[in-house]
Design an enzyme around this catalytic site. Structure first.
Site, PDB file in Angstrom:
ATOM      1  N   GLY A   1      28.646   2.654 -25.768  1.00  0.00           N
ATOM      2  CA  GLY A   1      27.302   3.391 -25.620  1.00  0.00           C
ATOM      3  C   GLY A   1      26.078   2.508 -26.464  1.00  0.00           C
ATOM      4  O   GLY A   1      24.882   2.959 -26.219  1.00  0.00           O
TER       5      GLY A   1
ATOM      6  N   GLU B   1       1.242  -0.972  -0.009  1.00  0.00           N
ATOM      7  CA  GLU B   1       0.242  -0.072  -0.269  1.00  0.00           C
ATOM      8  C   GLU B   1       0.872   1.344  -0.023  1.00  0.00           C
ATOM      9  O   GLU B   1       1.628   1.273   0.409  1.00  0.00           O
ATOM     10  CB  GLU B   1      -1.075  -0.121   1.104  1.00  0.00           C
ATOM     11  CG  GLU B   1      -1.778  -0.816   1.342  1.00  0.00           C
ATOM     12  CD  GLU B   1      -2.853  -1.070   2.515  1.00  0.00           C
ATOM     13  OE1 GLU B   1      -3.323  -2.325   2.966  1.00  0.00           O
ATOM     14  OE2 GLU B   1      -2.241  -0.019   3.424  1.00  0.00           O
ATOM     15  N   PRO B   2       0.534   2.093  -0.479  1.00  0.00           N
ATOM     16  CA  PRO B   2       0.947   3.978  -0.138  1.00  0.00           C
ATOM     17  C   PRO B   2       2.209   3.501   1.098  1.00  0.00           C
ATOM     18  O   PRO B   2       3.199   4.208   0.782  1.00  0.00           O
ATOM     19  CB  PRO B   2      -0.043   4.749  -0.377  1.00  0.00           C
ATOM     20  CG  PRO B   2      -1.042   4.121  -1.233  1.00  0.00           C
ATOM     21  CD  PRO B   2      -0.874   3.041  -0.592  1.00  0.00           C
TER      22      PRO B   2
ATOM     23  N   CYS C   1       0.897  -4.217  -7.733  1.00  0.00           N
ATOM     24  CA  CYS C   1       0.918  -4.570  -7.784  1.00  0.00           C
ATOM     25  C   CYS C   1       0.567  -5.504  -8.714  1.00  0.00           C
ATOM     26  O   CYS C   1       0.213  -4.888 -10.154  1.00  0.00           O
ATOM     27  CB  CYS C   1      -1.123  -4.741  -7.667  1.00  0.00           C
ATOM     28  SG  CYS C   1      -1.659  -6.880  -7.399  1.00  0.00           S
TER      29      CYS C   1
ATOM     30  N   SER D   1       7.394  -2.709   2.630  1.00  0.00           N
ATOM     31  CA  SER D   1       8.329  -3.705   3.307  1.00  0.00           C
ATOM     32  C   SER D   1       7.287  -4.372   5.143  1.00  0.00           C
ATOM     33  O   SER D   1       7.544  -5.424   4.686  1.00  0.00           O
ATOM     34  CB  SER D   1       9.387  -3.475   3.490  1.00  0.00           C
ATOM     35  OG  SER D   1      10.424  -3.255   2.315  1.00  0.00           O
TER      36      SER D   1
ATOM     37  N   GLU E   1      17.467  -5.462   1.400  1.00  0.00           N
ATOM     38  CA  GLU E   1      18.312  -4.670   2.593  1.00  0.00           C
ATOM     39  C   GLU E   1      17.617  -5.966   3.758  1.00  0.00           C
ATOM     40  O   GLU E   1      17.856  -6.182   4.809  1.00  0.00           O
ATOM     41  CB  GLU E   1      17.925  -3.750   2.804  1.00  0.00           C
ATOM     42  CG  GLU E   1      18.612  -2.709   2.260  1.00  0.00           C
ATOM     43  CD  GLU E   1      18.428  -1.940   1.170  1.00  0.00           C
ATOM     44  OE1 GLU E   1      19.279  -1.593   0.358  1.00  0.00           O
ATOM     45  OE2 GLU E   1      17.463  -2.837  -0.318  1.00  0.00           O
TER      46      GLU E   1
ATOM     47  N   ALA F   1       2.824   1.147   3.185  1.00  0.00           N
ATOM     48  CA  ALA F   1       2.713  -0.629   3.842  1.00  0.00           C
ATOM     49  C   ALA F   1       3.996  -1.285   3.048  1.00  0.00           C
ATOM     50  O   ALA F   1       2.823  -1.462   1.974  1.00  0.00           O
ATOM     51  CB  ALA F   1       1.860  -1.224   3.880  1.00  0.00           C
TER      52      ALA F   1
ATOM     53  N   GLU G   1       8.146 -17.618  -3.329  1.00  0.00           N
ATOM     54  CA  GLU G   1       7.903 -16.991  -4.050  1.00  0.00           C
ATOM     55  C   GLU G   1       9.821 -16.317  -4.232  1.00  0.00           C
ATOM     56  O   GLU G   1       9.881 -15.798  -5.317  1.00  0.00           O
ATOM     57  CB  GLU G   1       7.234 -15.676  -2.884  1.00  0.00           C
ATOM     58  CG  GLU G   1       7.222 -13.754  -3.056  1.00  0.00           C
ATOM     59  CD  GLU G   1       7.168 -12.928  -2.442  1.00  0.00           C
ATOM     60  OE1 GLU G   1       6.597 -12.060  -3.202  1.00  0.00           O
ATOM     61  OE2 GLU G   1       7.274 -13.408  -1.408  1.00  0.00           O
TER      62      GLU G   1
END
Length: 378
Positions: free
Chosen positions: A339, A125-126, A155, A130, A366, A128, A239
């Site tokens: 390049g 969520e915005p 998502c 980690s 992390e 929530a 996962e």
């Protein structure tokens, strides 16, 4: 050690990817010039071959293999650059249905995945990311079910998924931050759900979800009410290993593309790969990839030997090593190509975009290091 059948499976997937997505022109046509990471027609072809269910139970139409088969397929389609991005989120989402879902949920979702349906999972969520315990998207119990209100974000594949496995808050318990979360199966097109693409440097496969008085029947609960956290923890092996396998395949492809370039490109009268500065870089990268390969498949073998066993340390190590290695290979590859590595004419710039974000999603590097450290009592 992979069996002869598993090696043959990998070779078959390589051949398929080579024929259908072996050129840049083919991949551009299949992916809307790189804007979309999933092609339904190509995915349907894999379903007809039985590959999407290689690691899923026969009871739901799968082949009955294990995590090894799932990981092999994930690795080889990543190496082949085939736009089949729905496979990763589908296999991650399917796990909780297999372990905790009801009979009808498993028949619908798992059988659908075998036959080419894409599934998504929504936790972030915005406020929530980690910290999953900070989830605020609310599921309020009402007569006959639940009403969902709130926003989810980041998502993957929600816009093409048949169902979204939603993690929402059903209750609050003082002193127990991870308690009170519940999983729900949200069918695509459910009234009250709005899905919007988030444009990113990697394309348009990530979405925001907005729930506005979205009603879900009681049968939409996956597993046990208020117990989503332990259910999520039970699926971390799957996962992290699938994500690790995907980046292992990408690392191998990035290395091979770099090797081909430095072998062909000549400066000062010789191939640039013959210069010690580049030769030693490639030697180091090859060694790192070999280490990642051994680690990933060692953990996979442990999971197949004891499917119910949780391996937080080992799974986090595999995810950390594979994603950080893939990112390093891409950064070094771009540097060695100069390049040309930056030009969209070549695949190197897409390798860089794909690998950099891999150290963020599915638990940042992390967070993986924190998990590994905690496993040693630190």
């Amino acid at each position: 050690m992979r069996t002869a059948e598993q090696r043959a499976f990998a070779e078959a997937v390589d051949d398929f990817c080579g024929r259908h997505a072996g050129t840049r022109e083919q991949r551009d046509l299949l992916s809307d010039n790189g804007a979309r990471a999933h092609n339904h027609e190509l995915y349907a072809a894999c379903a007809r071959l039985g590959w999407l269910g290689a690691g899923l139970p026969e009871a739901y139409g799968g082949v009955g293999g294990g995590m090894t088969e799932t990981v092999i397929f994930a690795e080889r389609i990543a190496y082949g650059l085939a736009p089949l991005g729905g496979f990763v989120t589908t296999m991650v989402a399917v796990g909780p249905y297999l372990t905790f879902g009801g009979d009808e949920q498993r028949k619908t979702v798992v059988s659908g995945a075998v036959n080419g349906a894409v599934e998504a999972i929504s936790m972030s969520e915005p406020g929530a990311g980690s910290d999953v315990a900070a989830v605020r998207c609310r599921a309020e119990a009402v007569a006959g079910g639940y009403v969902i209100n709130g926003q989810k974000t980041w998502c993957s594949n929600a816009q093409i998924a048949d169902h979204i496995l939603l993690v929402a808050r059903t209750s609050w318990t003082v002193g127990e931050r991870h308690a009170g979360l519940t999983m729900f199966c949200v069918p695509a097109g459910t009234e009250g759900l709005t899905v919007r693409d988030i444009p990113t440097m990697g394309g348009r496969d990530i979405c925001d979800l907005f729930f506005t008085n979205c009603f879900l029947p009681a049968g939409a609960v996956v597993g046990t009410v208020d117990r989503a956290w332990p259910q999520l923890m039970a699926g971390l092996n799957s996962e992290r290993l699938i994500l690790a396998a995907t980046m292992l395949g990408r690392a191998k492809r990035t290395f091979d593309d770099t090797l081909a370039y430095v072998t062909d490109r000549r400066q000062f009268g010789r191939p640039i790969g013959s210069f010690q500065a580049l030769r030693h870089r490639l030697a180091d990268l090859a060694t790192e990839i070999a280490c990642a390969d051994l680690l990933v498949y060692d953990v996979v073998a442990k999971v197949d030997a004891e499917p119910a066993r949780q391996l937080p340390r080992e799974a986090s190590m595999a995810k950390l090593k594979a994603t950080e290695t893939a990112k390093k290979v891409a950064i070094e590859g771009m540097q060695m190509m100069g390049g040309y590595g930056y030009a969209t004419e070549f695949d190197m710039e897409s390798h860089l975009r794909a690998t950099i974000v891999s150290t963020v999603y599915g638990g940042t590097s992390e967070i993986q290091r924190d998990i590994i450290g905690h496993s040693y009592g630190l």
